[in-house]
Motif scaffolding. Structure first.
Motif, PDB file in Angstrom:
ATOM      1  N   GLY A 201       0.774  -1.242   0.000  1.00 38.71           N
ATOM      2  CA  GLY A 201       0.000   0.000   0.000  1.00 38.71           C
ATOM      3  C   GLY A 201       0.807   1.295   0.000  1.00 38.71           C
ATOM      4  O   GLY A 201       0.225   2.375  -0.032  1.00 38.71           O
ATOM      5  N   ASP A 203       2.596   2.717  -2.323  1.00 39.04           N
ATOM      6  CA  ASP A 203       2.374   3.539  -3.531  1.00 39.04           C
ATOM      7  C   ASP A 203       1.128   4.397  -3.313  1.00 39.04           C
ATOM      8  O   ASP A 203       1.096   5.582  -3.644  1.00 39.04           O
ATOM      9  CB  ASP A 203       2.082   2.665  -4.765  1.00 39.04           C
ATOM     10  CG  ASP A 203       3.260   1.827  -5.203  1.00 39.04           C
ATOM     11  OD1 ASP A 203       4.367   2.045  -4.689  1.00 39.04           O
ATOM     12  OD2 ASP A 203       3.061   0.949  -6.074  1.00 39.04           O
ATOM     13  N   TYR A 204       0.126   3.742  -2.768  1.00 34.13           N
ATOM     14  CA  TYR A 204      -1.134   4.442  -2.519  1.00 34.13           C
ATOM     15  C   TYR A 204      -0.930   5.566  -1.499  1.00 34.13           C
ATOM     16  O   TYR A 204      -1.419   6.683  -1.695  1.00 34.13           O
ATOM     17  CB  TYR A 204      -2.169   3.416  -2.046  1.00 34.13           C
ATOM     18  CG  TYR A 204      -3.552   3.960  -1.779  1.00 34.13           C
ATOM     19  CD1 TYR A 204      -4.134   4.901  -2.633  1.00 34.13           C
ATOM     20  CD2 TYR A 204      -4.303   3.510  -0.688  1.00 34.13           C
ATOM     21  CE1 TYR A 204      -5.418   5.392  -2.391  1.00 34.13           C
ATOM     22  CE2 TYR A 204      -5.585   3.997  -0.440  1.00 34.13           C
ATOM     23  CZ  TYR A 204      -6.131   4.931  -1.288  1.00 34.13           C
ATOM     24  OH  TYR A 204      -7.385   5.418  -1.032  1.00 34.13           O
ATOM     25  N   SER A 205      -0.148   5.288  -0.429  1.00 32.64           N
ATOM     26  CA  SER A 205       0.165   6.340   0.550  1.00 32.64           C
ATOM     27  C   SER A 205       0.786   7.552  -0.143  1.00 32.64           C
ATOM     28  O   SER A 205       0.431   8.693   0.149  1.00 32.64           O
ATOM     29  CB  SER A 205       1.188   5.856   1.581  1.00 32.64           C
ATOM     30  OG  SER A 205       0.684   4.785   2.323  1.00 32.64           O
ATOM     31  N   ALA A 207       0.448   8.530  -3.151  1.00 33.17           N
ATOM     32  CA  ALA A 207      -0.562   9.236  -3.943  1.00 33.17           C
ATOM     33  C   ALA A 207      -1.499  10.046  -3.048  1.00 33.17           C
ATOM     34  O   ALA A 207      -1.839  11.185  -3.366  1.00 33.17           O
ATOM     35  CB  ALA A 207      -1.358   8.230  -4.777  1.00 33.17           C
ATOM     36  N   ILE A 208      -1.886   9.470  -1.911  1.00 35.81           N
ATOM     37  CA  ILE A 208      -2.785  10.188  -0.993  1.00 35.81           C
ATOM     38  C   ILE A 208      -2.092  11.464  -0.498  1.00 35.81           C
ATOM     39  O   ILE A 208      -2.664  12.551  -0.504  1.00 35.81           O
ATOM     40  CB  ILE A 208      -3.135   9.317   0.243  1.00 35.81           C
ATOM     41  CG1 ILE A 208      -3.844   8.035  -0.163  1.00 35.81           C
ATOM     42  CG2 ILE A 208      -3.981  10.096   1.238  1.00 35.81           C
ATOM     43  CD1 ILE A 208      -3.863   6.977   0.943  1.00 35.81           C
ATOM     44  N   HIS A 261       0.404  -0.211  -7.237  1.00 38.17           N
ATOM     45  CA  HIS A 261      -0.784  -0.577  -6.467  1.00 38.17           C
ATOM     46  C   HIS A 261      -2.025   0.040  -7.127  1.00 38.17           C
ATOM     47  O   HIS A 261      -2.023   1.200  -7.525  1.00 38.17           O
ATOM     48  CB  HIS A 261      -0.599  -0.054  -5.044  1.00 38.17           C
ATOM     49  CG  HIS A 261      -1.663  -0.504  -4.102  1.00 38.17           C
ATOM     50  ND1 HIS A 261      -2.841   0.193  -3.950  1.00 38.17           N
ATOM     51  CD2 HIS A 261      -1.746  -1.572  -3.294  1.00 38.17           C
ATOM     52  CE1 HIS A 261      -3.598  -0.439  -3.067  1.00 38.17           C
ATOM     53  NE2 HIS A 261      -2.953  -1.514  -2.656  1.00 38.17           N
ATOM     54  N   SER A 262      -3.091  -0.758  -7.217  1.00 40.15           N
ATOM     55  CA  SER A 262      -4.226  -0.357  -8.059  1.00 40.15           C
ATOM     56  C   SER A 262      -4.938   0.927  -7.607  1.00 40.15           C
ATOM     57  O   SER A 262      -5.533   1.610  -8.421  1.00 40.15           O
ATOM     58  CB  SER A 262      -5.227  -1.506  -8.146  1.00 40.15           C
ATOM     59  OG  SER A 262      -5.662  -1.819  -6.853  1.00 40.15           O
ATOM     60  N   LYS A 263      -4.861   1.261  -6.330  1.00 42.32           N
ATOM     61  CA  LYS A 263      -5.576   2.456  -5.887  1.00 42.32           C
ATOM     62  C   LYS A 263      -4.773   3.749  -6.064  1.00 42.32           C
ATOM     63  O   LYS A 263      -5.246   4.837  -5.761  1.00 42.32           O
ATOM     64  CB  LYS A 263      -5.965   2.304  -4.401  1.00 42.32           C
ATOM     65  CG  LYS A 263      -7.141   1.325  -4.219  1.00 42.32           C
ATOM     66  CD  LYS A 263      -7.238   0.843  -2.798  1.00 42.32           C
ATOM     67  CE  LYS A 263      -8.144   1.727  -1.953  1.00 42.32           C
ATOM     68  NZ  LYS A 263      -8.245   1.183  -0.572  1.00 42.32           N
ATOM     69  N   THR A 264      -3.540   3.605  -6.551  1.00 47.33           N
ATOM     70  CA  THR A 264      -2.626   4.743  -6.595  1.00 47.33           C
ATOM     71  C   THR A 264      -3.052   5.858  -7.553  1.00 47.33           C
ATOM     72  O   THR A 264      -2.862   7.034  -7.271  1.00 47.33           O
ATOM     73  CB  THR A 264      -1.214   4.234  -6.999  1.00 47.33           C
ATOM     74  OG1 THR A 264      -0.869   3.177  -6.110  1.00 47.33           O
ATOM     75  CG2 THR A 264      -0.173   5.317  -6.925  1.00 47.33           C
ATOM     76  N   LYS A 266      -5.998   6.988  -8.904  1.00 48.78           N
ATOM     77  CA  LYS A 266      -7.191   7.838  -8.803  1.00 48.78           C
ATOM     78  C   LYS A 266      -6.944   9.187  -8.115  1.00 48.78           C
ATOM     79  O   LYS A 266      -7.300  10.231  -8.682  1.00 48.78           O
ATOM     80  CB  LYS A 266      -8.309   7.048  -8.088  1.00 48.78           C
ATOM     81  CG  LYS A 266      -9.686   7.542  -8.393  1.00 48.78           C
ATOM     82  CD  LYS A 266     -10.141   7.111  -9.788  1.00 48.78           C
ATOM     83  CE  LYS A 266     -11.387   7.809 -10.248  1.00 48.78           C
ATOM     84  NZ  LYS A 266     -11.204   9.082 -10.912  1.00 48.78           N
TER      85      LYS A 266
END
Ligand code: ASP
Ligand code: MG
Length: 426
Positions: A201, A203-205, A207-208, A261-264, A266
């Motif tokens: 997660g 990558d997602y962090s 992006a957030i 990571h797939s949520k990154t 958006k």
């Protein structure tokens, strides 16, 4: 401000940390937020430690290995004793955590223990970078990033995180060229407990945080030269993809491309923040840029291959049509068994789903559906997705295989394949 994300492999040894210092030094005139994962494979190691803790088995040996791994990196970097105090104190904290009685909620105790990979790893890296002359400030991301309490798969509370991000922003105010190093993967719940965003997660962090801080770009530093049009494990002659639109990247990660990571994507798409995927081994190499205006020229075909699939077909026993209430039953059962569907299709009297092979979950699902549905499945199937396909490519890749199911749109074809004919199981 720019955001750099470093994964486990990019900080797995003393040399790797020195390489990170070089990459960061090159950016020293700009504000930089570094988001880092646990070093090497320490998250796997902590999962093992957590398992032992829950089972009330001895944890001392695993904790020693965790300590020894970080110590060997600190030794390789020749850190002085006072430069080791930070990460060592965190390891003592972990030791204290292991003395507590495990909570009933397994996921809560998972997050409480496994977060130490990121905490210890970032603390060690921050002290090492400072020793190597790169001025960085260590920041506990749990002050900024707030989630709900769905431990292990926490969902971001954007409203509270927006306020939290002000705390992080304050660290950049006043001086250009500030560098803050923080953790990926972890956050805190509204209740104040540590949470995690799901494996891989970080990558997602990144992006957030980029979204919350209005960053100018995010760079994910990896051990590959950028994104390829297929996984070289399965395909020969892969090519690098220099540019990709957000939309394309979202589609690819949704269908199983595993580079990011797939949520990154958006959050980055929402603010049009470009995402760069680059090699930390060869930083001068172009890599991949993901942004809106990508993808203008003729698109490269992209392949996503998933082996070891199960294709299950579900038909009502009373020969009735598949209608809404059947779909509700089926999805309820899939959800309860923790199965995520890779592909589905329905006809008048049957519904087919394809998912990653897991015998235990398959059996649980069949148990739930058996009384009302006739079930047949094919094991060891392959799922092939091709974006920007043409008939020639499809013919080539399916030669000698049987196509059990096919879905096609203008841009994309998805097929469930098998090598040699075999009998269906009941
Ligand atoms: N350290 C975490 C994991 O290995 C998060 C990440 O690497 O992105 O899953
Ligand atoms: Mg990791």
């Amino acid at each position: 401000m720019k955001v750099y994300k470093f994964g486990g492999a990019s900080v797995m040894s003393a040399e790797a940390v020195q390489n990170v210092a070089r990459l960061v030094r090159d950016q020293s005139h700009e504000n930089l937020l570094i988001v880092q994962s646990a070093m090497g494979k320490m998250t796997n190691h902590l999962e093992e430690l957590w398992g032992a803790y829950r089972a009330e088995e001895p944890t001392a040996g695993l904790l020693d290995e965790f300590r020894a791994y970080h110590t060997s990196i600190a030794d390789g970097l020749e850190l002085a004793p006072e430069q080791r105090e930070g990460y060592e104190a965190l390891i003592y904290q972990l030791q204290d955590e292991l003395r507590k009685v495990p909570e009933e909620n397994e996921a809560l105790s998972y997050d409480r223990i496994v977060c130490y990979g990121e905490l210890v790893g970032t603390r060690l890296a921050a002290d090492a970078l400072n020793m190597l002359g790169v001025n960085v400030e260590w920041f506990d991301v749990r002050h900024a990033l707030v989630t709900d309490s769905s431990h292990r798969t926490a969902q971001v509370d954007w409203e509270r995180s927006r306020t939290g991000a002000d705390i992080l922003r304050a660290h950049f105010e006043g001086n250009e060229g500030s560098c803050v190093l923080t953790q990926g993967f972890i956050a805190r719940s509204r209740m104040g407990n540590t949470t995690t965003l799901g494996r891989e997660g970080s990558d997602y962090s990144a992006a957030i945080l980029a979204y919350l801080m209005d960053a100018e770009s995010v760079t994910i530093w990896k051990d590959v030269p950028g994104m390829l049009n297929a996984d070289p494990k399965w395909f020969a002659n892969t090519v690098e993809v220099p540019e990709l639109s957000y939309r394309e990247a979202i589609e690819l990660s949704y269908y199983g491309a595993s580079v990011i990571h797939s949520k990154t994507i958006k959050p980055l798409q929402n603010k049009e923040i470009p995402l760069l995927v680059k090699s930390f081994l060869d930083p001068t190499h172009g890599g991949t840029v993901i942004r809106t205006d990508g993808w203008s020229s003729a698109p490269v075909p992209m392949y996503i291959f998933k082996p070891e699939q199960i294709l299950l077909s579900i038909s009502p026993r009373d020969f009735s049509f598949i209608v809404e209430h059947n779909l509700r039953d089926i999805f309820d059962a899939l959800n309860q068994c923790g199965i995520s569907v890779n592909l589905m299709q329905n006809s008048a009297i049957s519904f087919s789903v394809c998912f990653d092979r897991d015998r235990r979950r398959l059996e649980a699902l069949m148990e739930m559906l058996r009384s009302n549905y006739e079930l047949r499945y094919n094991d060891h199937m392959e799922l092939l997705t091709i974006r920007h396909y043409d008939e020639k490519i499809v013919a080539q890749l399916t030669s000698g295989k049987e196509i059990l199911l096919e879905q096609k749109s203008r841009q994309m074809i998805r097929m469930v394949l098998r090598d040699t004919p075999q009998a269906e199981n009941e």
